[in-house]
Design an enzyme around this catalytic site. Structure first.
Site, short mmCIF file in Angstrom:
data_model
loop_
_atom_site.label_atom_id
_atom_site.label_comp_id
_atom_site.label_asym_id
_atom_site.label_seq_id
_atom_site.Cartn_x
_atom_site.Cartn_y
_atom_site.Cartn_z
N CYS A 153 0.83 -1.20 0.00
CA CYS A 153 0.00 0.00 0.00
C CYS A 153 0.87 1.25 0.00
O CYS A 153 1.42 1.63 1.04
CB CYS A 153 -0.93 0.00 1.21
SG CYS A 153 -2.01 1.46 1.30
N CYS A 156 -0.45 4.08 2.24
CA CYS A 156 -0.25 3.84 3.67
C CYS A 156 1.19 4.09 4.10
O CYS A 156 1.45 4.65 5.16
CB CYS A 156 -0.63 2.39 4.01
SG CYS A 156 -2.25 1.86 3.46
N ASP A 157 2.14 3.64 3.28
CA ASP A 157 3.53 3.56 3.73
C ASP A 157 4.52 4.43 2.98
O ASP A 157 5.70 4.47 3.34
CB ASP A 157 4.00 2.10 3.64
CG ASP A 157 3.15 1.18 4.51
OD1 ASP A 157 2.70 1.64 5.58
OD2 ASP A 157 2.94 0.02 4.12
#
Length: 329
Positions: A153, A156-157
């Site tokens: 992701c 997300c990261d």
């Protein structure tokens, strides 16, 4: 007080016992969508039963620090966030049961749900939040380093890879979109693709080719992901599919972007799905009245914890209103 479906010593109750009572609402899945739905339905005095499924807590259980979930200014570890949500739901009376849904029957009401192939549950309404799973490479090193330099992701990261050189695996729209997004943080992004041309849409390709931070490794696959003792990614072994040669490619992060598959196999023939298998919804309402869907099981666009939680809230409210319309208080 024992969990629903279990005696005080944790042993499963018989199927005949489970048939004696009909739940008002049963929630399938314990990710952000399912647990948010559990919080809302529990506070509405609907006594929800939550079936944990194969991966209790969902994809956040393999996520390290979560910095984009509202309310945690310093971030929170993924497993810790899910534990907090579970405890919050149980505080209001939600009951959690471990187990896998083996089959469902939505053809008549009350609906039937079979857990672990033997226990039959009856329920007036269902909220499906079984999520979607990222397609992965299947490497042992990939599993070991997930959340420690390996991610599925970018949204997300990506922030954690500022000024680092990283790779993205894939060649479709998802891969190119994530590669482009990651150039906001990384100093260089190399797209590793097993073919000699991308499958992404033309406009996505044009943007990637024009981006000076994006490079390409064509006709290549990752055979191994390397790290140091601290669990920090240092490189990957690439295999050229045309020549068969292998080489070590230095990188500090690996993003897998080869797609997702919704966890909907058990609902085949019961609910309307799109060609990929995501549940078709009108808002959060599925094709069967009284059955609702929340989170990544129906959302193939955003796939974020906060959007999953939002649809979990919506599904809970719609389920409560639908039960009231049916005279089930």
């Amino acid at each position: 007080m024992p969990l629903s479906g279990y005696t005080t010593d944790g042993k499963a109750l018989t199927s005949s016992f489970m048939q004696d009572s009909v739940r008002k609402v049963t929630i399938l899945g314990t990710g952000p969508a399912g647990l948010t739905a559990a919080i809302y339905t529990a506070r509405a005095d609907l006594s929800p039963l939550v079936i944990a499924g194969q991966d209790p807590g969902g994809q956040l259980m393999i996520t390290t620090e979560v910095e984009n979930f509202p309310g945690f200014k310093d971030g929170i570890m993924g497993p810790a966030l899910m534990e907090e949500m579970r405890l919050q739901a149980e505080r209001f009376g939600a009951e959690t049961r471990q187990g896998m849904v083996s089959s469902v029957d939505f053809s008549s009401r009350p609906f039937k749900i079979v857990v672990d192939g033997e226990d039959e549950l009856l329920t007036h309404s269902v909220i499906i939040s079984t999520g979607a799973s990222a397609k992965l490479l299947g490497l042992e090193s990939e599993a070991k380093l997930m959340g420690h330099g390996v991610s599925a992701c970018a949204t997300c990261d990506g922030f954690f890879f500022r000024d680092k050189e990283i790779v993205v695996v894939g060649g479709g729209d998802t891969a190119i979109e994530e590669a482009t997004f990651l150039t906001k943080f990384a100093s260089k992004v190399t797209v590793i693709h097993r073919r000699h041309e991308l499958r992404a849409s033309k406009i996505m390709q044009e943007r990637a080719f024009a981006n000076p931070k994006i490079e390409f490794a064509w006709n290549s696959v990752i055979e191994e992901i390397h790290d140091v003792d601290q669990g920090q990614v240092t490189g990957v072994t690439l295999k050229n599919l045309e020549t068969g040669e292998t080489s070590l490619f230095a990188t500090e992060g690996v993003f897998i972007a080869i797609g997702h598959h919704p966890n909907t196999a058990v609902f085949q023939g019961q609910l309307e799905m799109n060609e990929v298998g995501y549940l078709c919804v009108d808002g959060v309402k599925t094709s069967v009245e009284g059955v609702f869907a929340a989170g990544d099981v129906a959302d193939f666009t955003y796939r974020q914890a906060v959007t999953a939680a939002g649809t979990g809230c919506a599904a809970a409210i719609d389920a409560e209103r639908w039960l009231a319309s049916q005279g089930i208080e």
